[in-house]
Every structure is written in C-alpha cells, then in structure tokens.
Write a protein that holds these residues in place. Sequence first.
Motif, short mmCIF file in Angstrom:
data_model
loop_
_atom_site.label_atom_id
_atom_site.label_comp_id
_atom_site.label_asym_id
_atom_site.label_seq_id
_atom_site.Cartn_x
_atom_site.Cartn_y
_atom_site.Cartn_z
N ARG A 168 79.45 40.11 98.69
CA ARG A 168 80.46 41.15 98.84
C ARG A 168 81.87 40.56 98.76
O ARG A 168 82.76 41.09 98.08
CB ARG A 168 80.23 41.83 100.20
CG ARG A 168 80.66 43.26 100.30
CD ARG A 168 80.34 43.78 101.70
NE ARG A 168 79.00 44.30 101.84
CZ ARG A 168 78.63 45.52 101.43
NH1 ARG A 168 79.49 46.31 100.83
NH2 ARG A 168 77.39 45.92 101.59
N LEU A 209 82.78 39.61 95.17
CA LEU A 209 83.14 40.80 94.39
C LEU A 209 84.53 41.30 94.80
O LEU A 209 85.36 41.65 93.94
CB LEU A 209 82.10 41.91 94.60
CG LEU A 209 80.77 41.73 93.85
CD1 LEU A 209 79.68 42.64 94.44
CD2 LEU A 209 80.94 42.03 92.35
N ASN A 210 84.82 41.32 96.09
CA ASN A 210 86.12 41.80 96.56
C ASN A 210 87.26 40.91 96.09
O ASN A 210 88.30 41.41 95.66
CB ASN A 210 86.13 41.92 98.09
CG ASN A 210 85.31 43.11 98.56
OD1 ASN A 210 85.11 44.07 97.81
ND2 ASN A 210 84.83 43.06 99.80
N ALA A 256 87.80 41.53 92.46
CA ALA A 256 88.39 42.86 92.25
C ALA A 256 89.88 42.85 92.59
O ALA A 256 90.67 43.61 92.02
CB ALA A 256 87.65 43.88 93.11
N LEU A 262 76.39 45.75 92.92
CA LEU A 262 77.02 46.46 91.81
C LEU A 262 76.23 47.73 91.48
O LEU A 262 76.81 48.80 91.23
CB LEU A 262 77.03 45.53 90.60
CG LEU A 262 78.19 45.62 89.61
CD1 LEU A 262 79.52 45.38 90.31
CD2 LEU A 262 77.99 44.58 88.50
N GLN A 268 76.96 50.38 93.89
CA GLN A 268 78.24 51.03 93.59
C GLN A 268 78.05 52.10 92.51
O GLN A 268 78.56 53.22 92.63
CB GLN A 268 79.27 49.98 93.15
CG GLN A 268 80.60 50.57 92.72
CD GLN A 268 81.26 51.39 93.83
OE1 GLN A 268 81.23 51.01 95.00
NE2 GLN A 268 81.84 52.53 93.46
N ASN A 299 83.43 50.92 96.41
CA ASN A 299 84.27 49.89 95.80
C ASN A 299 84.30 50.04 94.29
O ASN A 299 83.84 49.16 93.55
CB ASN A 299 83.73 48.49 96.16
CG ASN A 299 83.67 48.26 97.66
OD1 ASN A 299 84.71 48.09 98.31
ND2 ASN A 299 82.46 48.28 98.22
N TRP A 316 84.96 47.22 91.78
CA TRP A 316 83.95 46.23 91.39
C TRP A 316 83.55 46.40 89.92
O TRP A 316 83.20 45.45 89.25
CB TRP A 316 82.68 46.37 92.24
CG TRP A 316 82.80 45.87 93.66
CD1 TRP A 316 83.87 45.21 94.22
CD2 TRP A 316 81.80 45.98 94.69
NE1 TRP A 316 83.60 44.92 95.53
CE2 TRP A 316 82.34 45.37 95.85
CE3 TRP A 316 80.52 46.53 94.74
CZ2 TRP A 316 81.63 45.29 97.05
CZ3 TRP A 316 79.80 46.44 95.93
CH2 TRP A 316 80.36 45.83 97.08
#
Lengths: 263, 263
Positions: A63, A66-67, A70, A96, A99, A106, A109
Amino acid sequence: MKTLYVVGTGPGGKDLITPQALAAVEDSTDLVAYGLYMDLLGELVDSKTKHDLPLGEEIERARLALNLAAQGKTTALLSSGDIGIYAMATLVFELLDRQVQGLEDNPEWLEIDIQVTPGITAMQAGASKMGALLGHDFCAISLSDLLTPWETIETRIKAAAMADFVVSFYNPVSTKRTWQLGKAKEILLAHRPASTPVILGRNLTRETENIIITTLGELDSTRVDMLTLVQIGNSASKLFSTGSKEWIYTPRGYSRKLTIATP
Amino acid sequence: MKTLYVVGTGPGGKDLITPQALAAVEDSTDLVAYGLYMDLLGELVDSKTKHDLPLGEEIERARLALNLAAQGKTTALLSSGDIGIYAMATLVFELLDRQVQGLEDNPEWLEIDIQVTPGITAMQAGASKMGALLGHDFCAISLSDLLTPWETIETRIKAAAMADFVVSFYNPVSTKRTWQLGKAKEILLAHRPASTPVILGRNLTRETENIIITTLGELDSTRVDMLTLVQIGNSASKLFSTGSKEWIYTPRGYSRKLTIATP
C-alpha cells in the motif's frame, strides 16, 4: 509519468542482481522493503529515501509503495529472490484490482505505470549451486499455512508425489510451523525412494551460505528454519561425486540416447 | 585450474543477463552454444572462439564443452533462460556421472572446475510482463515427448490439474507435436474454469516479443509454436484491467486479511 518498480533482487549475491533491477533502483527516489533486502544492495541505496517496514506488514508495504508512486515519487518496491514468486508483486496487483472493483478509495493508483522485474529465486540458486536439480519437470510449494489451508497444501504435496515432480518447499518451517515438513516427507516417501537426494539451502549465494546435502529418508526438520529452502529430487534425480565435489542432477531422459551414441 | 562455466543468459533482454553470466563469458576463451543465444550477447562475444552446434545436437554440445575445458580452454556453455531448467546443465552432469561410472573414457573431465550460473527463465519473464501469475504454488511441465513418455507427461498434467497449480508448459508444440497441448487443455478444463487466464508468450523480453492473453476455454494450439511459453492460471488467478493495461495475478490468499484490514 508516475512509476512503481516492483523488483526482485535475486537470492542475495550481488552478481545475481540483474541490470534491470539495478536500473530500477537507480531511477527511484524511494525504496520500500524489509530492511535486510536493502542492505544487500549496498551503496546504491545510500541516497534513496528508505521505507523499511518489518516482516509481517506485507499489505502495508504494498500500500505504501502504491501511495508513494501515486504522489509522484518514483518508487521501487523490493523483495529478495523473484518478487513475483511467494513475494510482494501479487499483493500490489491484488490491491490494484480492489481499486478497480471499488473496494479501495485510491483512484490515483490507476495512473501509475507499473514495471515488474523478475529475479533469480532461491530454487534456481540451490539447484545451480549443486548442479542441475531442476533439469526436468518441477513444482514449488509453500508450506506456510498462514494464508492457505493445510488441506490445500497437502493435496499439492500428494499431487507432486504422485506426478514425481522435483519439489522445492518454500517457507518450510517457522517457530510455530514445526510438523508440516515432516508430514510432507512422509507423503513423498510413499512415492519415491528414501535415497532421493535433498538439498537444504540456507542464505543461498550470500556470504553466510550453508548447503546441506541429505536424503529424503534422512530429512530432519530440526535442521531446517524459515530461511532454508528444501529441495527434493524426483525418483530419477542422482547424487554423485567426482572425488572433489558432490553434484546432484535430474536427467531429462537422454540416457537411452547417450547409450546409443557412445562408442 | 580448468574451468567450465555453465551459464543461463536469461530470456533474451540484455538487461536481464546477470553480472555473473557476463563475467563468465568475459573470462572464457571459448563459447559453446546454439548460435541464436550467442547473438543475444552482442559485441561481448566478438573476440571469443565460438562453437555453434545446431539444435538437436545437445549431447554433442555438452561433450564439446567438457572436452574444450579439459584441454585447458576456459569455456562457457550457454543456454538462454536458466540453463538448469529444461536445458544443457543436466546433460553436462549426466556425462560427468557416466565418466565416474566408467561409461565414458574421459578421466580429464573430472579435473574441471564447473560453475553453474542460473538465469531468468521464460516462466518468470512471462509472469512479470503480465503482473504476478506465479504468486502462489506452481509447476513447470515440458510437453516434449521426445525423451519422456506421454503417459508420464499426462500423469503430471493430471496432478497439476488436481492440485490447482499454476502451470507453465515448456516446449508446447512443434511441427510434429500438434495434439499434446489440446489434450492438456482438456485435462485442465475438468478442474478449473474455462475463464482461467492464459498467457501465450513468444520471444519474451526480446524486440520481437509477442504476448497474447486468452483463456483456458479459448486456448487454441494453432496460435502456439515451439518458441511460445504457455502459462495457465490456477482457479484463483485473475485478469483485470486498469483501463490502460491488463494484468494477471495469482493471489496468495491475503483477500480475507485485506477485507479485515480495510476500513
């Protein structure tokens, strides 16, 4: 372009890290990993922002990677071995996918360009150090029942036994996982000889590498810990010695051809 | 010291050749390989004596590499992918074992220092290109029945189906091997959904790379040739799209944990 590199750094030895993996690390400002994997990269990571989350926090690590990506930080998520094999890559895609399904909040992402770099996994390092154990059909089974029911794992071991696959057991033993490898041994022994060669590889290709050669009949779980890869030959795998060194290989089936071809 | 390097050069892309493989080639005066694999190494091999034996002459190639090294020429025997997986390494050790048994007449082979270098194999290249197909237990099966009886291969496919392994089929099709992949499809379809994602990877990581995504139900052998790797998900493998790109992953079993962990 927002980029997340998902990178396998190989079993440990620096000379088994691919140029693609190194380039991904070089291109990144932020690295996310369990600390030990970053140490293996040495000076290369000195100038990077390191996000070191402990073992067990795999979801948080994926996580975070990815953050960060992003947010526009070029990020590399690192695992030793092949990050696609029993490692972090699949969690990135699971998040993903959540999402896409609307189970996460998010949407940013989805703008990330994700690049996955494979790495040499422990099973390849163990086989190559001792010769050519993976010369014919093989499987990999994780003995960790944290996320997979033991019944599923047992079915896979039975299938591997029946099909005479060379087997590499990942995560064979932990403080709480003590009997599973013994059970696996029992299942395999019903289908292949007690003399079947076994490789116990610990810290493969690292300075602290320790390889023990044993047999299926003599396989002793107490000599195995969570950093050990357990590799078991098929019924044709063979151990031999040249006098100075022992080797293990699994023939592909050339023996008849060899006999004919030899004068 | 007489040295034979047994080297996997990875799937094709230069940035996936390990430093250990490059160092072995650099250190050698003589290279033994099928010509195509040497071409991938570019200028590095210009100054080397190249021994290019055609496909089909695998035993001769292994024998030549041992003989050159025994003559004191530092030699590298090369295969693409991982030379320990369906490739030349196991033949070198089979020949060496025959010498130990007295079935060959080359005692000088036993003086050679042999170093095996693993490489990224096609199965890892295919999985990483499309996400994380190898995220959980998997097997590799060669569909070539030149040296393995079809009955053995079929037993392995049935076991893989029963155990719900992610499966990578090497050597799926050739001019003469036309029906085997169809039979494999039929066996797997009895145990996993027709919607199971399938990757057909041809010339992975090379300039001519061609990846086709299909499903088990739609898998068509006529779209597959001997240079194609066929990878079939397990029953939990998932294809999804972020809009700009399709991904395939095999979850490790974290979904329950994810559900709990998400607010």
